[in-house]
Write a protein that holds these residues in place. Structure first.
Motif, PDB file in Angstrom:
ATOM      1  N   MET A   2      38.767  49.340  40.423  1.00 41.02           N
ATOM      2  CA  MET A   2      37.413  49.835  40.191  1.00 41.02           C
ATOM      3  C   MET A   2      36.629  50.012  41.499  1.00 41.02           C
ATOM      4  O   MET A   2      35.476  50.408  41.487  1.00 41.02           O
ATOM      5  N   ASN A   3      37.239  49.678  42.621  1.00 43.51           N
ATOM      6  CA  ASN A   3      36.495  49.672  43.876  1.00 43.51           C
ATOM      7  C   ASN A   3      36.069  51.053  44.353  1.00 43.51           C
ATOM      8  O   ASN A   3      35.211  51.174  45.211  1.00 43.51           O
ATOM      9  N   GLU A   4      36.701  52.104  43.806  1.00 44.84           N
ATOM     10  CA  GLU A   4      36.297  53.444  44.253  1.00 44.84           C
ATOM     11  C   GLU A   4      34.962  53.863  43.649  1.00 44.84           C
ATOM     12  O   GLU A   4      34.359  54.837  44.082  1.00 44.84           O
ATOM     13  N   HIS A   5      34.489  53.164  42.624  1.00 48.55           N
ATOM     14  CA  HIS A   5      33.225  53.499  41.985  1.00 48.55           C
ATOM     15  C   HIS A   5      32.060  52.909  42.784  1.00 48.55           C
ATOM     16  O   HIS A   5      32.223  51.928  43.498  1.00 48.55           O
ATOM     17  N   PRO A   6      30.878  53.482  42.658  1.00 53.58           N
ATOM     18  CA  PRO A   6      29.725  52.908  43.351  1.00 53.58           C
ATOM     19  C   PRO A   6      29.393  51.526  42.797  1.00 53.58           C
ATOM     20  O   PRO A   6      29.659  51.230  41.634  1.00 53.58           O
ATOM     21  N   LYS A   7      28.808  50.673  43.631  1.00 57.96           N
ATOM     22  CA  LYS A   7      28.430  49.336  43.186  1.00 57.96           C
ATOM     23  C   LYS A   7      27.108  49.389  42.434  1.00 57.96           C
ATOM     24  O   LYS A   7      26.159  50.012  42.877  1.00 57.96           O
ATOM     25  N   PHE A   8      27.077  48.714  41.292  1.00 58.09           N
ATOM     26  CA  PHE A   8      25.860  48.644  40.489  1.00 58.09           C
ATOM     27  C   PHE A   8      25.155  47.315  40.740  1.00 58.09           C
ATOM     28  O   PHE A   8      25.778  46.334  41.147  1.00 58.09           O
ATOM     29  N   LYS A   9      23.872  47.299  40.454  1.00 58.40           N
ATOM     30  CA  LYS A   9      23.082  46.087  40.664  1.00 58.40           C
ATOM     31  C   LYS A   9      22.388  45.674  39.369  1.00 58.40           C
ATOM     32  O   LYS A   9      21.827  46.513  38.668  1.00 58.40           O
ATOM     33  N   LYS A  29      29.335  34.922  38.002  1.00 58.86           N
ATOM     34  CA  LYS A  29      30.489  34.622  38.853  1.00 58.86           C
ATOM     35  C   LYS A  29      31.483  35.783  38.885  1.00 58.86           C
ATOM     36  O   LYS A  29      32.019  36.128  39.941  1.00 58.86           O
ATOM     37  N   TYR A  30      31.708  36.392  37.706  1.00 57.88           N
ATOM     38  CA  TYR A  30      32.754  37.418  37.616  1.00 57.88           C
ATOM     39  C   TYR A  30      32.228  38.847  37.728  1.00 57.88           C
ATOM     40  O   TYR A  30      33.014  39.793  37.706  1.00 57.88           O
ATOM     41  N   MET A  31      30.920  39.035  37.848  1.00 58.30           N
ATOM     42  CA  MET A  31      30.382  40.398  37.899  1.00 58.30           C
ATOM     43  C   MET A  31      30.903  41.195  39.094  1.00 58.30           C
ATOM     44  O   MET A  31      31.208  42.385  38.975  1.00 58.30           O
ATOM     45  N   LYS A  32      30.991  40.546  40.243  1.00 59.82           N
ATOM     46  CA  LYS A  32      31.446  41.262  41.445  1.00 59.82           C
ATOM     47  C   LYS A  32      32.856  41.822  41.283  1.00 59.82           C
ATOM     48  O   LYS A  32      33.180  42.867  41.833  1.00 59.82           O
ATOM     49  N   LYS A  33      33.670  41.111  40.520  1.00 56.37           N
ATOM     50  CA  LYS A  33      35.046  41.552  40.275  1.00 56.37           C
ATOM     51  C   LYS A  33      35.064  42.936  39.629  1.00 56.37           C
ATOM     52  O   LYS A  33      36.001  43.723  39.815  1.00 56.37           O
ATOM     53  N   PHE A  34      33.994  43.232  38.870  1.00 58.37           N
ATOM     54  CA  PHE A  34      33.907  44.509  38.164  1.00 58.37           C
ATOM     55  C   PHE A  34      32.852  45.431  38.779  1.00 58.37           C
ATOM     56  O   PHE A  34      32.313  46.318  38.119  1.00 58.37           O
ATOM     57  N   ASN A  35      32.568  45.184  40.075  1.00 53.69           N
ATOM     58  CA  ASN A  35      31.739  46.099  40.862  1.00 53.69           C
ATOM     59  C   ASN A  35      30.248  46.064  40.508  1.00 53.69           C
ATOM     60  O   ASN A  35      29.528  47.029  40.728  1.00 53.69           O
ATOM     61  N   TRP A  36      29.795  44.937  39.964  1.00 54.54           N
ATOM     62  CA  TRP A  36      28.371  44.733  39.713  1.00 54.54           C
ATOM     63  C   TRP A  36      27.864  43.604  40.606  1.00 54.54           C
ATOM     64  O   TRP A  36      28.492  42.555  40.693  1.00 54.54           O
ATOM     65  N   VAL A  72      28.462  46.885  28.148  1.00 51.21           N
ATOM     66  CA  VAL A  72      27.148  47.073  27.526  1.00 51.21           C
ATOM     67  C   VAL A  72      26.170  47.634  28.557  1.00 51.21           C
ATOM     68  O   VAL A  72      25.432  48.592  28.289  1.00 51.21           O
ATOM     69  N   PHE A  73      26.165  47.044  29.760  1.00 48.44           N
ATOM     70  CA  PHE A  73      25.308  47.540  30.837  1.00 48.44           C
ATOM     71  C   PHE A  73      25.603  49.017  31.112  1.00 48.44           C
ATOM     72  O   PHE A  73      24.699  49.841  31.209  1.00 48.44           O
ATOM     73  N   GLN A  74      26.885  49.332  31.236  1.00 50.59           N
ATOM     74  CA  GLN A  74      27.306  50.717  31.569  1.00 50.59           C
ATOM     75  C   GLN A  74      26.803  51.707  30.521  1.00 50.59           C
ATOM     76  O   GLN A  74      26.385  52.811  30.841  1.00 50.59           O
ATOM     77  N   SER A  75      26.840  51.279  29.260  1.00 51.33           N
ATOM     78  CA  SER A  75      26.456  52.188  28.189  1.00 51.33           C
ATOM     79  C   SER A  75      24.963  52.505  28.199  1.00 51.33           C
ATOM     80  O   SER A  75      24.534  53.471  27.573  1.00 51.33           O
TER      81      SER A  75
END
Length: 430
Positions: A1-8, A32-39, A423-426
């Motif tokens: 997922m690292n090619e996608h932009p980072k969300f905040k 803890k795990y949000m960064k793993k999924f680019n958030w 859910v955030f993405q949607s």
């Protein structure tokens, strides 16, 4: 997922390390795990407060994550007593009096002043930086109310996470019908201002749809509690007594649980079958409380009971891994069918058999799905006694049940975080 932009995401959570106990776990493990999924999470939480439990293992884990944590204080009781630091839980009757007083004079809760300060800080941050979502976890529900009030000032999706019921919950006390009306009105207005609602179980979802018909089935997403696979990897397993069945409880007895029925059932076992009783130990990890220690003494069960006291989270995981069977209890209360304690999923992570003294509801359904459960009435002493006999006989035959791995895997914190981020993405503003 690292090619996608980072969300905040801006996370609002009163209960967060260094505080301990169950209210902290869900939110902390999400971030803890949000960064793993680019958030990238930024957390607004409380400054030092007086509290029952500070958790060193979670504090150290938080330091290792390199997260941005903004700490603010309010004028709520915990902040005003901050200099007292780690305080002992009061006796249950005292806690109930404090609770009645608090719910009479602070609506929706006594964290109102902190929640208002958190909303001010959130507004300031959101106006100076770009965020893709705001995530509010409740209780305290005053945080839900204060952040939802920012709806007209911010153009960012707001997602609320219900760890418990708000209106008419098992913890609620309404002095007058007007108090009850105010809570429902505040919850209604708050729900109108958010973009998504996350709950821990189906019963909370059903209550929300029943109380607020404008909500549809698709508006509310169930993401259960879970366990952190890394905790079970890193925890040190403790030795257990040879040949003795260790029946263990991990947690604290506040609000909806008591060991008195289990202890009275075990007292009968010591009289009926002292040979079996001598081969069983009852272990308590967490705050046993003075009144329960007094009951153990009154029943003359001291030789059968081990009180580990309060320990940090990682140590508690090591303790439950050393047990043979884990125990929990949920007492009868109004709408208690919607409670689903986080400890159940920690027990799942340990993959241990569970003796569950619970009423009908979300907890019982989860334990039935788990499979390796012995379920009985929370207050029926005879039924609890017979269940202990059954467990002991299976233990002696080395035939205690084990859960299916694929079921337990579903509740890993990293997998649940991925579900939350979907859910955030949607709800992202394009």
């Amino acid at each position: 997922m690292n090619e996608h932009p980072k969300f905040k995401v801006l996370v609002i959570a009163y209960y967060f390390p260094p505080l301990g106990l169950s209210g902290v776990q869900r939110t902390f493990k999400f971030v803890k795990y949000m960064k793993k999924f680019n958030w990238e999470p930024t957390i607004i939480t409380t400054e030092n407060v007086a509290y029952y439990a500070y958790d060193n293992s979670l504090t150290e884990e938080l330091k290792s994550l390199n997260l941005r944590v903004i700490r603010i204080s309010g004028k709520e009781p915990n902040s005003l007593l901050a200099k007292r630091g780690n305080i002992q839980p009061p006796k249950e009757w005292i806690r109930k009096i404090f609770n009645i007083f608090s719910q009479t004079f602070f609506i929706p809760d006594n964290k109102k002043s902190w929640s208002k300060e958190a909303a001010k800080k959130a507004e300031e941050i959101l106006q100076s930086e770009k965020f893709d979502a705001v995530f509010v976890t409740a209780p305290p529900f005053s945080a839900f109310e204060s952040i939802s009030n920012l709806r007209d000032k911010i153009d960012v999706p707001i997602i609320i996470d219900y760890r418990d019921l708000w209106y008419n919950s098992y913890f609620s006390f309404y002095l007058t019908p007007f108090h009850k009306f105010l809570h429902k009105r505040k919850e209604y207005l708050s729900l109108k201002n958010v973009d998504a609602v996350v709950v821990t179980n189906r019963k909370i979802k059903e209550y929300l749809i029943k109380n607020y018909p404008f909500l549809t089935f698709d508006d509310i997403i169930i993401i259960p509690h879970g366990y952190d696979i890394e905790d079970f990897r890193d925890a040190v397993k403790f030795p257990k007594p040879n040949k003795k069945l260790v029946l263990m409880f991990s947690g604290t007895f506040i609000g909806y649980g008591t060991p008195k029925y289990l202890l009275k059932a075990f007292k009968i076992i010591t009289q009926e079958r002292p040979d079996i009783a001598q081969n069983i130990e009852l272990h308590f990890v967490g705050y046993l409380r003075k009144e329960n220690a007094g009951l153990i003494k009154k029943l003359k069960l001291e030789e059968f009971v081990v009180d580990h006291g309060y320990v940090d989270h990682l140590t508690s995981v090591g303790k439950i891994l050393s047990a043979d069977v884990l125990w929990l209890m949920i007492d009868y209360k109004k709408n208690i069918d919607a409670i689903l304690p986080g400890k159940i999923y920690e027990y799942f992570g340990a993959r241990k058999p569970i003796l569950a003294c619970v009423p009908e509801g979300a907890a019982k359904m989860a334990l039935q799905e788990y499979g390796a459960s012995f379920i009985c009435s929370p207050t029926n002493i005879s039924e609890i006694k017979e269940m202990i006999y059954k467990i002991y006989n299976l233990y002696r035959m080395n035939n205690l049940p084990v859960p299916a791995d694929e079921l337990v895997e579903k509740f890993r914190r990293d997998f649940l975080t991925e579900s939350l981020l979907k859910v955030f993405q949607s709800k992202l503003k394009v």
